[in-house]
Design a protein around this motif. Structure first.
Motif, mmCIF file in Angstrom:
data_model
loop_
_atom_site.group_PDB
_atom_site.id
_atom_site.type_symbol
_atom_site.label_atom_id
_atom_site.label_comp_id
_atom_site.label_asym_id
_atom_site.label_seq_id
_atom_site.Cartn_x
_atom_site.Cartn_y
_atom_site.Cartn_z
ATOM 1 N N ASN A 58 0.839 -1.188 0.000
ATOM 2 C CA ASN A 58 0.000 0.000 0.000
ATOM 3 C C ASN A 58 0.877 1.242 0.000
ATOM 4 N N PHE A 59 0.626 2.133 -0.952
ATOM 5 C CA PHE A 59 1.318 3.415 -1.015
ATOM 6 C C PHE A 59 0.288 4.502 -0.724
ATOM 7 N N TYR A 60 0.555 5.333 0.278
ATOM 8 C CA TYR A 60 -0.327 6.448 0.622
ATOM 9 C C TYR A 60 0.389 7.730 0.200
ATOM 10 N N PHE A 61 0.012 8.227 -0.988
ATOM 11 C CA PHE A 61 0.663 9.399 -1.566
ATOM 12 C C PHE A 61 0.106 10.681 -0.959
ATOM 13 N N ASN A 62 0.896 11.749 -1.044
ATOM 14 C CA ASN A 62 0.479 13.101 -0.627
ATOM 15 C C ASN A 62 -0.048 13.122 0.809
ATOM 16 N N THR A 63 0.707 12.509 1.725
ATOM 17 C CA THR A 63 0.310 12.423 3.123
ATOM 18 C C THR A 63 0.976 13.534 3.927
ATOM 19 N N GLY A 64 0.211 14.137 4.843
ATOM 20 C CA GLY A 64 0.743 15.196 5.692
ATOM 21 C C GLY A 64 0.947 16.483 4.928
ATOM 22 N N VAL A 79 -10.782 6.244 1.076
ATOM 23 C CA VAL A 79 -11.249 5.330 0.028
ATOM 24 C C VAL A 79 -10.186 5.291 -1.072
ATOM 25 N N PRO A 80 -9.293 4.279 -1.008
ATOM 26 C CA PRO A 80 -8.254 4.174 -2.044
ATOM 27 C C PRO A 80 -8.763 3.423 -3.266
ATOM 28 N N VAL A 81 -8.010 3.506 -4.337
ATOM 29 C CA VAL A 81 -8.272 2.719 -5.541
ATOM 30 C C VAL A 81 -6.971 2.017 -5.912
ATOM 31 N N ASN A 95 -12.486 4.029 17.244
ATOM 32 C CA ASN A 95 -13.800 3.596 16.774
ATOM 33 C C ASN A 95 -13.685 3.624 15.256
ATOM 34 N N GLN A 96 -13.261 2.489 14.690
ATOM 35 C CA GLN A 96 -12.897 2.477 13.273
ATOM 36 C C GLN A 96 -13.504 1.273 12.560
ATOM 37 N N MET A 97 -14.013 1.529 11.366
ATOM 38 C CA MET A 97 -14.551 0.487 10.504
ATOM 39 C C MET A 97 -13.601 0.251 9.336
ATOM 40 N N VAL A 98 -13.478 -1.003 8.925
ATOM 41 C CA VAL A 98 -12.739 -1.375 7.726
ATOM 42 C C VAL A 98 -13.702 -2.098 6.799
ATOM 43 N N LEU A 99 -13.746 -1.676 5.555
ATOM 44 C CA LEU A 99 -14.562 -2.308 4.526
ATOM 45 C C LEU A 99 -13.638 -2.610 3.352
ATOM 46 N N GLN A 100 -13.513 -3.906 3.007
ATOM 47 C CA GLN A 100 -12.610 -4.297 1.929
ATOM 48 C C GLN A 100 -13.345 -5.176 0.918
ATOM 49 N N PRO A 101 -13.918 -4.554 -0.107
ATOM 50 C CA PRO A 101 -14.459 -5.362 -1.193
ATOM 51 C C PRO A 101 -13.288 -5.935 -1.998
ATOM 52 N N SER A 116 -8.620 -4.898 -4.404
ATOM 53 C CA SER A 116 -9.151 -5.085 -3.055
ATOM 54 C C SER A 116 -8.829 -3.867 -2.194
ATOM 55 N N PRO A 117 -9.445 -2.733 -2.491
ATOM 56 C CA PRO A 117 -9.146 -1.515 -1.734
ATOM 57 C C PRO A 117 -9.593 -1.640 -0.279
ATOM 58 N N VAL A 118 -8.748 -1.189 0.633
ATOM 59 C CA VAL A 118 -9.059 -1.209 2.059
ATOM 60 C C VAL A 118 -9.613 0.170 2.425
ATOM 61 N N MET A 119 -10.940 0.258 2.521
ATOM 62 C CA MET A 119 -11.605 1.510 2.878
ATOM 63 C C MET A 119 -11.751 1.566 4.395
ATOM 64 N N THR A 120 -11.493 2.734 4.966
ATOM 65 C CA THR A 120 -11.623 2.881 6.414
ATOM 66 C C THR A 120 -12.510 4.070 6.747
ATOM 67 N N ALA A 121 -13.191 3.944 7.877
ATOM 68 C CA ALA A 121 -13.978 5.051 8.421
ATOM 69 C C ALA A 121 -13.576 5.227 9.878
ATOM 70 N N ASP A 122 -13.024 6.370 10.198
ATOM 71 C CA ASP A 122 -12.653 6.713 11.571
ATOM 72 C C ASP A 122 -13.803 7.532 12.141
ATOM 73 N N TRP A 123 -14.666 6.881 12.920
ATOM 74 C CA TRP A 123 -15.880 7.532 13.427
ATOM 75 C C TRP A 123 -15.586 8.598 14.480
ATOM 76 N N THR A 124 -14.326 8.699 14.959
ATOM 77 C CA THR A 124 -13.976 9.736 15.931
ATOM 78 C C THR A 124 -13.501 11.020 15.244
ATOM 79 N N ALA A 125 -13.264 10.962 13.946
ATOM 80 C CA ALA A 125 -12.778 12.137 13.203
ATOM 81 C C ALA A 125 -13.946 13.031 12.803
ATOM 82 N N ARG A 126 -13.626 14.266 12.457
ATOM 83 C CA ARG A 126 -14.679 15.156 11.966
ATOM 84 C C ARG A 126 -15.204 14.612 10.645
#
Length: 191
Positions: free
Chosen positions: A16-22, A185-187, A147-153, A168-178
Protein backbone atom coordinates in the motif's frame (compact mmCIF):
# COMPACT_ATOMS: atom_id res chain seq x y z
CA UNK A 1 -4.62 -36.80 11.46
CA UNK A 2 -4.68 -34.97 8.17
CA UNK A 3 -6.67 -31.78 7.86
CA UNK A 4 -7.75 -31.15 4.23
CA UNK A 5 -8.61 -27.57 5.16
CA UNK A 6 -4.90 -26.95 5.84
CA UNK A 7 -4.29 -27.19 2.09
CA UNK A 8 -5.92 -23.77 1.85
CA UNK A 9 -3.23 -21.92 3.86
CA UNK A 10 -2.08 -18.76 2.10
CA UNK A 11 0.18 -15.84 2.93
CA UNK A 12 -0.79 -12.83 0.83
CA UNK A 13 1.44 -9.75 0.75
CA UNK A 14 -0.34 -6.45 0.15
CA UNK A 15 1.63 -3.32 -0.77
CA UNK A 16 0.00 0.00 0.00
CA UNK A 17 1.32 3.42 -1.02
CA UNK A 18 -0.33 6.45 0.62
CA UNK A 19 0.66 9.40 -1.57
CA UNK A 20 0.48 13.10 -0.63
CA UNK A 21 0.31 12.42 3.12
CA UNK A 22 0.74 15.20 5.69
CA UNK A 23 1.75 18.76 4.97
CA UNK A 24 4.94 17.57 3.28
CA UNK A 25 3.04 15.49 0.67
CA UNK A 26 5.09 12.47 1.72
CA UNK A 27 4.48 8.86 0.66
CA UNK A 28 3.83 6.34 3.43
CA UNK A 29 4.45 2.70 2.50
CA UNK A 30 2.75 -0.21 4.30
CA UNK A 31 3.46 -3.85 3.51
CA UNK A 32 0.74 -6.05 5.04
CA UNK A 33 1.76 -9.66 5.56
CA UNK A 34 -1.57 -11.49 5.93
CA UNK A 35 -1.34 -15.21 6.71
CA UNK A 36 -4.70 -16.99 6.36
CA UNK A 37 -4.85 -20.32 8.20
CA UNK A 38 -8.00 -22.47 8.28
CA UNK A 39 -8.73 -25.12 10.92
CA UNK A 40 -11.39 -27.80 10.81
CA UNK A 41 -13.26 -27.60 14.15
CA UNK A 42 -15.75 -30.41 13.45
CA UNK A 43 -17.91 -31.74 10.62
CA UNK A 44 -20.01 -28.57 10.57
CA UNK A 45 -17.62 -25.68 11.28
CA UNK A 46 -14.22 -24.33 10.28
CA UNK A 47 -12.21 -21.62 12.00
CA UNK A 48 -10.34 -19.35 9.57
CA UNK A 49 -7.69 -17.09 11.07
CA UNK A 50 -6.44 -14.01 9.25
CA UNK A 51 -3.74 -11.89 10.84
CA UNK A 52 -2.46 -8.61 9.45
CA UNK A 53 1.19 -7.86 10.27
CA UNK A 54 1.93 -4.34 8.93
CA UNK A 55 5.48 -3.25 8.16
CA UNK A 56 5.48 0.53 7.81
CA UNK A 57 7.86 3.13 6.38
CA UNK A 58 6.60 6.54 7.43
CA UNK A 59 8.69 9.56 6.50
CA UNK A 60 8.31 12.84 8.34
CA UNK A 61 4.79 14.11 7.54
CA UNK A 62 4.90 17.51 9.24
CA UNK A 63 7.60 20.02 10.16
CA UNK A 64 9.48 18.92 13.31
CA UNK A 65 8.01 15.41 13.07
CA UNK A 66 10.37 12.46 13.00
CA UNK A 67 10.17 9.57 10.57
CA UNK A 68 9.56 5.95 11.61
CA UNK A 69 10.10 2.46 10.24
CA UNK A 70 9.00 -0.82 11.78
CA UNK A 71 6.07 -3.02 12.61
CA UNK A 72 2.63 -1.54 13.24
CA UNK A 73 -0.17 -2.91 15.41
CA UNK A 74 -1.01 -6.58 14.74
CA UNK A 75 -4.64 -7.32 13.80
CA UNK A 76 -5.82 -10.96 14.13
CA UNK A 77 -9.36 -11.92 13.03
CA UNK A 78 -11.18 -15.20 13.64
CA UNK A 79 -13.95 -16.30 11.29
CA UNK A 80 -16.28 -19.19 12.10
CA UNK A 81 -17.47 -20.58 8.78
CA UNK A 82 -19.75 -23.49 7.82
CA UNK A 83 -17.68 -26.47 6.69
CA UNK A 84 -20.12 -27.45 3.95
CA UNK A 85 -20.17 -24.30 1.86
CA UNK A 86 -21.06 -24.21 -1.79
CA UNK A 87 -20.32 -21.39 -4.19
CA UNK A 88 -21.20 -18.91 -1.41
CA UNK A 89 -18.90 -18.82 1.63
CA UNK A 90 -19.23 -16.66 4.72
CA UNK A 91 -17.66 -16.30 8.14
CA UNK A 92 -18.27 -14.24 11.26
CA UNK A 93 -16.31 -13.72 14.45
CA UNK A 94 -14.18 -11.31 16.48
CA UNK A 95 -11.29 -9.13 15.39
CA UNK A 96 -8.66 -7.59 17.65
CA UNK A 97 -5.90 -5.04 17.41
CA UNK A 98 -2.91 -5.44 19.70
CA UNK A 99 -0.60 -2.45 20.36
CA UNK A 100 2.56 -4.09 19.04
CA UNK A 101 3.97 -1.15 17.05
CA UNK A 102 7.73 -0.82 17.33
CA UNK A 103 7.43 2.99 17.28
CA UNK A 104 4.70 5.17 18.81
CA UNK A 105 4.15 6.82 15.40
CA UNK A 106 3.22 3.47 13.81
CA UNK A 107 0.32 2.43 16.03
CA UNK A 108 -2.61 3.60 18.13
CA UNK A 109 -1.30 2.37 21.50
CA UNK A 110 -4.70 0.80 22.17
CA UNK A 111 -6.16 -2.67 22.58
CA UNK A 112 -9.26 -2.82 20.38
CA UNK A 113 -11.94 -5.41 19.68
CA UNK A 114 -15.05 -5.74 17.54
CA UNK A 115 -17.11 -7.89 15.19
CA UNK A 116 -15.92 -9.05 11.76
CA UNK A 117 -17.62 -10.70 8.79
CA UNK A 118 -16.54 -11.94 5.39
CA UNK A 119 -18.60 -13.23 2.46
CA UNK A 120 -17.55 -14.33 -0.99
CA UNK A 121 -18.66 -16.27 -3.99
CA UNK A 122 -16.61 -18.22 -6.50
CA UNK A 123 -18.06 -18.35 -10.01
CA UNK A 124 -15.71 -19.94 -12.54
CA UNK A 125 -12.50 -17.89 -12.60
CA UNK A 126 -14.10 -15.10 -10.53
CA UNK A 127 -13.83 -14.59 -6.76
CA UNK A 128 -15.99 -11.71 -5.52
CA UNK A 129 -16.68 -10.69 -1.94
CA UNK A 130 -16.17 -8.29 0.93
CA UNK A 131 -14.72 -8.18 4.41
CA UNK A 132 -16.02 -5.74 7.04
CA UNK A 133 -15.27 -5.06 10.70
CA UNK A 134 -15.57 -2.34 13.31
CA UNK A 135 -13.36 -2.00 16.36
CA UNK A 136 -13.53 0.01 19.55
CA UNK A 137 -10.62 0.58 21.92
CA UNK A 138 -10.96 -1.07 25.34
CA UNK A 139 -7.60 -0.26 27.00
CA UNK A 140 -4.16 1.14 26.30
CA UNK A 141 -1.98 4.18 26.65
CA UNK A 142 -2.71 5.93 23.34
CA UNK A 143 -4.14 9.43 23.48
CA UNK A 144 -7.03 8.85 21.07
CA UNK A 145 -9.86 6.35 21.46
CA UNK A 146 -10.45 3.98 18.54
CA UNK A 147 -13.80 3.60 16.77
CA UNK A 148 -12.90 2.48 13.27
CA UNK A 149 -14.55 0.49 10.50
CA UNK A 150 -12.74 -1.38 7.73
CA UNK A 151 -14.56 -2.31 4.53
CA UNK A 152 -12.61 -4.30 1.93
CA UNK A 153 -14.46 -5.36 -1.19
CA UNK A 154 -12.40 -7.68 -3.37
CA UNK A 155 -12.55 -9.10 -6.85
CA UNK A 156 -10.13 -11.59 -8.38
CA UNK A 157 -10.02 -13.02 -11.87
CA UNK A 158 -7.92 -16.19 -11.86
CA UNK A 159 -5.62 -16.74 -14.83
CA UNK A 160 -3.71 -19.90 -15.80
CA UNK A 161 -0.55 -20.97 -13.93
CA UNK A 162 -1.52 -19.43 -10.58
CA UNK A 163 -1.68 -15.80 -11.75
CA UNK A 164 -4.64 -13.53 -11.10
CA UNK A 165 -5.83 -9.95 -11.56
CA UNK A 166 -7.23 -8.33 -8.44
CA UNK A 167 -8.57 -5.22 -6.80
CA UNK A 168 -9.15 -5.09 -3.05
CA UNK A 169 -9.15 -1.52 -1.73
CA UNK A 170 -9.06 -1.21 2.06
CA UNK A 171 -11.60 1.51 2.88
CA UNK A 172 -11.62 2.88 6.41
CA UNK A 173 -13.98 5.05 8.42
CA UNK A 174 -12.65 6.71 11.57
CA UNK A 175 -15.88 7.53 13.43
CA UNK A 176 -13.98 9.74 15.93
CA UNK A 177 -12.78 12.14 13.20
CA UNK A 178 -14.68 15.16 11.97
CA UNK A 179 -17.12 14.34 9.16
CA UNK A 180 -14.91 15.60 6.32
CA UNK A 181 -11.99 13.40 7.50
CA UNK A 182 -13.84 10.18 8.43
CA UNK A 183 -13.41 8.16 5.23
CA UNK A 184 -10.33 6.94 3.37
CA UNK A 185 -11.25 5.33 0.03
CA UNK A 186 -8.25 4.17 -2.04
CA UNK A 187 -8.27 2.72 -5.54
CA UNK A 188 -5.88 0.24 -7.05
CA UNK A 189 -5.31 -3.17 -8.49
CA UNK A 190 -2.68 -5.77 -8.94
CA UNK A 191 -1.50 -8.97 -10.57
Amino acid sequence: TQNPVADLISVPFQSNFYFNTGTKDATVYVLNVQPVIPFKLNEDWNLITRTILPIINQPSLFPRMESAFGMGDINPSLFFSPAKSGAFIFGVGPTFTLPTATDRLLGAGKYSIGPAAVALTMQGPWVIGALVNNQWSVAGWGHKDVNQMVLQPFINYNLPHGWYITSSPVMTADWTARASDQWTVPVGGGV
